[in-house]
Design a protein around this motif. Structure first.
Motif, short mmCIF file in Angstrom:
data_model
loop_
_atom_site.label_atom_id
_atom_site.label_comp_id
_atom_site.label_asym_id
_atom_site.label_seq_id
_atom_site.Cartn_x
_atom_site.Cartn_y
_atom_site.Cartn_z
N ASN A 294 0.83 -1.20 0.00
CA ASN A 294 0.00 0.00 0.00
C ASN A 294 0.87 1.25 0.00
OD1 ASN A 294 -2.97 0.98 0.51
ND2 ASN A 294 -1.71 2.16 1.93
N ALA A 295 1.95 1.23 0.81
CA ALA A 295 2.85 2.37 0.87
C ALA A 295 3.52 2.63 -0.48
CB ALA A 295 3.91 2.15 1.94
N LEU A 296 3.89 1.58 -1.18
CA LEU A 296 4.52 1.75 -2.48
C LEU A 296 3.52 2.29 -3.51
CD1 LEU A 296 6.64 -1.54 -2.65
CD2 LEU A 296 7.41 0.77 -2.03
N TYR A 297 2.30 1.77 -3.49
CA TYR A 297 1.28 2.22 -4.44
C TYR A 297 0.98 3.72 -4.27
CZ TYR A 297 -3.21 2.99 -6.68
OH TYR A 297 -4.22 3.50 -7.47
N PHE A 298 0.92 4.18 -3.02
CA PHE A 298 0.56 5.58 -2.76
C PHE A 298 1.78 6.52 -2.71
CE2 PHE A 298 -3.52 3.76 -1.24
CZ PHE A 298 -4.38 4.57 -1.98
N THR A 299 2.88 6.12 -3.33
CA THR A 299 4.08 6.95 -3.41
C THR A 299 4.24 7.46 -4.84
OG1 THR A 299 5.17 5.77 -1.61
CG2 THR A 299 6.58 6.98 -3.15
N GLN A 300 4.26 8.76 -5.04
CA GLN A 300 4.25 9.33 -6.39
C GLN A 300 5.50 8.98 -7.19
OE1 GLN A 300 3.47 13.54 -5.95
NE2 GLN A 300 1.26 13.23 -5.67
N SER A 301 6.63 8.80 -6.54
CA SER A 301 7.84 8.45 -7.29
C SER A 301 7.74 7.05 -7.89
CB SER A 301 9.07 8.54 -6.39
OG SER A 301 8.97 7.62 -5.30
N ILE A 302 6.84 6.23 -7.36
CA ILE A 302 6.61 4.88 -7.88
C ILE A 302 5.35 4.85 -8.74
CG2 ILE A 302 6.03 2.51 -7.19
CD1 ILE A 302 7.78 2.98 -4.71
N ASN A 303 4.31 5.52 -8.26
CA ASN A 303 3.04 5.59 -8.97
C ASN A 303 2.69 7.06 -9.18
OD1 ASN A 303 0.43 5.41 -9.94
ND2 ASN A 303 -0.46 4.77 -7.97
N PRO A 304 2.99 7.62 -10.34
CA PRO A 304 2.74 9.06 -10.60
C PRO A 304 1.29 9.48 -10.41
CG PRO A 304 4.14 8.11 -12.30
CD PRO A 304 3.64 6.96 -11.49
N ASP A 305 0.37 8.52 -10.46
CA ASP A 305 -1.04 8.85 -10.29
C ASP A 305 -1.47 8.90 -8.83
OD1 ASP A 305 -1.42 8.97 -13.05
OD2 ASP A 305 -1.81 6.81 -13.19
N PRO B 270 -2.48 10.04 -5.27
CA PRO B 270 -2.96 11.34 -4.74
C PRO B 270 -2.11 11.85 -3.57
CG PRO B 270 -4.34 9.56 -3.95
CD PRO B 270 -3.39 8.93 -4.92
N THR B 271 -1.24 11.02 -3.04
CA THR B 271 -0.35 11.44 -1.97
C THR B 271 1.09 11.30 -2.42
OG1 THR B 271 -0.36 9.22 -0.99
CG2 THR B 271 -1.94 10.82 -0.12
N ARG B 272 1.95 12.12 -1.85
CA ARG B 272 3.36 12.07 -2.24
C ARG B 272 4.06 10.85 -1.67
NH1 ARG B 272 7.60 17.16 -1.58
NH2 ARG B 272 9.31 16.23 -2.79
N TYR B 273 3.66 10.48 -0.44
CA TYR B 273 4.28 9.35 0.24
C TYR B 273 3.23 8.35 0.70
CZ TYR B 273 7.92 12.90 0.48
OH TYR B 273 8.82 13.89 0.16
N GLY B 274 3.58 7.07 0.63
CA GLY B 274 2.63 6.05 1.06
C GLY B 274 2.54 5.93 2.56
N THR B 275 3.63 6.26 3.25
CA THR B 275 3.63 6.18 4.70
C THR B 275 4.66 7.15 5.24
OG1 THR B 275 3.72 4.65 6.60
CG2 THR B 275 5.41 4.35 4.89
N VAL B 276 4.78 7.21 6.56
CA VAL B 276 5.84 7.96 7.21
C VAL B 276 6.34 7.13 8.38
CG1 VAL B 276 4.13 9.29 8.55
CG2 VAL B 276 6.48 10.09 8.40
N ILE B 277 7.63 6.89 8.40
CA ILE B 277 8.25 6.12 9.48
C ILE B 277 9.11 7.08 10.28
CG2 ILE B 277 9.80 4.23 10.08
CD1 ILE B 277 9.04 2.91 7.42
N GLN B 278 8.76 7.27 11.54
CA GLN B 278 9.56 8.16 12.39
C GLN B 278 10.81 7.40 12.82
OE1 GLN B 278 5.93 8.60 14.70
NE2 GLN B 278 7.10 8.11 16.54
N ALA B 279 11.97 7.84 12.32
CA ALA B 279 13.18 7.04 12.46
C ALA B 279 14.35 7.82 13.04
CB ALA B 279 13.57 6.45 11.12
#
Length: 434
Positions: free
Chosen positions: A188-199, A201-210
């Motif tokens: 899901n995180a990969l699908y919702f990442t624009q650098s992987i899926n230009p379509d 609606p979000t820039r990042y699929g997730t956020v990991i506080q690291a």
């Protein structure tokens, strides 16, 4: 999330404050500020008004600064301070205080009120050292609007399958978040990442506080635990270098490497991660239950469920605040009576209604559904999915989290490889937990 800062008051200052209790012979050192203080004040007022509580056993509350709280508390306890009879403890610091405290016996209602999992957050070496008062655990937060749109669009589902096959080696279909495994979380995180899926609606699929921070490790721990990982086995052998940790660390590393989490998230902690989600640029994240109000206000189309599952099941890290008995207490009988009452259903419900966040068994939490619906979910997840790592209440548990944060964030940031990170973590943990 339970706040991370703590108390800087001298024994003399504590004694001076405690001496102000004219008719109160049980002095309770509580967590200052916030809902914890408000809730403790409310239940103390209720307790003191009970007809069977005599004047010399009434409770007086003592609050000092949060700054340096737990370090200073250890000094006061070790010095045999009699300024307080009952004091605050936390899951990850019980082992530090156990030599200076006495185990307690809770009320006969405690098991039904809190459940075994929550009671264990206040245990050390098999003994009960406190009454659990406030609980922290993790939710999976996700954008319901984005998930609904994805699952209703055949073309989007096909794209999701293509992305998962390319990066995870299998063609996957989107699911409802309540049914997610960690592989689904990654897909899901990969699908919702624009650098992987230009379509997307979000820039990042997730956020990991690291950020290299021990509390960030607590957020991460539910991930390897679901793959069977633990800190050590029953014989005391350190088991961090395991397939469970390797799998979870590698999956998270993939998200960093592929840009599915913001590039500067290796410097993120609680506030920064929340801000990224609240901005509308993140599709889903795992975060403390304390963030629910903030995140659902910022993004109204937000759902919550338990963290994703692994082969060993679904888990959430839990830890709590509680109150226990000072070994040097001058009124142990009165202190024990208060602690036993505090573990009853009457006290737990009153504490929750006054704004506290106790971890309650589902049957007890259900009685608060109208007043505190959030506690129903917290109680369910704590009882069903909650865990404390083997060694998680040890004297140096906080140092274990710090050692892991140093090594694991180094791996995610690319400054060392996985083998080195696990080797270093194993060495540090062996020294800390031996």
């Amino acid at each position: 999330m339970i706040l991370k800062t703590c108390l800087r008051a001298s024994v003399a200052a504590l004694a001076m404050l405690a001496s102000g209790a004219v008719n109160a012979e049980v002095t309770v050192l509580g967590w200052p500020g916030g809902p914890e203080e408000a809730a403790l004040r409310a239940v103390t007022e209720l307790y003191n008004a009970k007809p069977d509580v005599t004047a010399d056993n009434k409770v007086e509350l003592l609050f000092t600064s949060r700054d340096g709280f737990f370090d200073k508390l250890q000094v006061d306890l070790a010095a045999g301070s009699t300024a307080f009879d009952v004091n605050l403890i936390a899951t990850y610091s019980i082992g530090r205080y156990a030599p200076f405290m006495e185990p307690i016996t809770l009320s006969d209602e405690a098991g039904a009120v809190f459940g075994d999992t929550v009671l264990k957050t206040m245990q050390f070496d098999g003994k009960q050292y406190g009454v659990p008062t406030d609980l922290s655990l993790h939710f999976l937060y996700y954008r319901t609007d984005l998930i609904d749109a994805l699952m209703a669009d055949d073309a989007a589902k096909a794209k999701y399958g293509e992305i998962s096959e390319k990066y995870l080696g299998k063609k996957m279909e989107p699911k409802a978040p309540a049914d997610w495994t960690w592989e689904d979380f990654v897909a899901n995180a990969l699908y919702f990442t624009q650098s992987i899926n230009p379509d997307s609606p979000t820039r990042y699929g997730t956020v990991i506080q690291a950020k290299n921070l021990l509390f960030n490790m607590m957020v991460f721990h539910s991930w390897p635990r679901s793959y069977g990982a633990n800190w050590m086995d029953d014989a005391g052998n350190i088991t961090v270098d395991s397939e469970g940790y390797r799998t979870a660390l590698s999956q998270a590393k993939m998200l960093f490497d592929l840009g599915a989490t913001p590039p500067d998230s290796t410097s993120y902690e609680y506030a920064e991660a929340n801000a990224a989600y609240a901005s509308g640029q993140v599709a889903a994240m795992v975060q403390w239950n304390a963030a629910a109000g903030e995140l659902t206000t910022a993004q109204a189309a937000t759902g919550t469920t338990a963290p994703p599952a692994g082969p060993d099941g679904r888990f959430t890290h839990i830890h709590g605040l509680g109150l226990g008995l000072n070994k040097a207490a001058e009124n142990k009988e009165g202190a024990i009576a208060f602690l036993q009452w505090l573990s009853t259903e009457e006290a737990a419900i009153a504490y929750a209604k006054a704004g506290g966040a106790p971890g309650l068994a589902p049957e007890t939490a259900a009685k608060l559904a109208a007043d505190r619906p959030d506690l129903v979910q917290v109680g369910e997840y704590a009882s069903t999915y909650g865990f404390v790592m083997n060694g998680g209440t040890a004297e140096k548990a906080l140092s274990v989290y710090e050692a892991q944060a140093k090594e694991f964030t180094g791996y995610w940031a690319g400054t060392q490889d996985l083998d080195t990170a696990l080797k270093n973590a194993t060495a540090a943990m062996t020294d800390l937990l031996k």
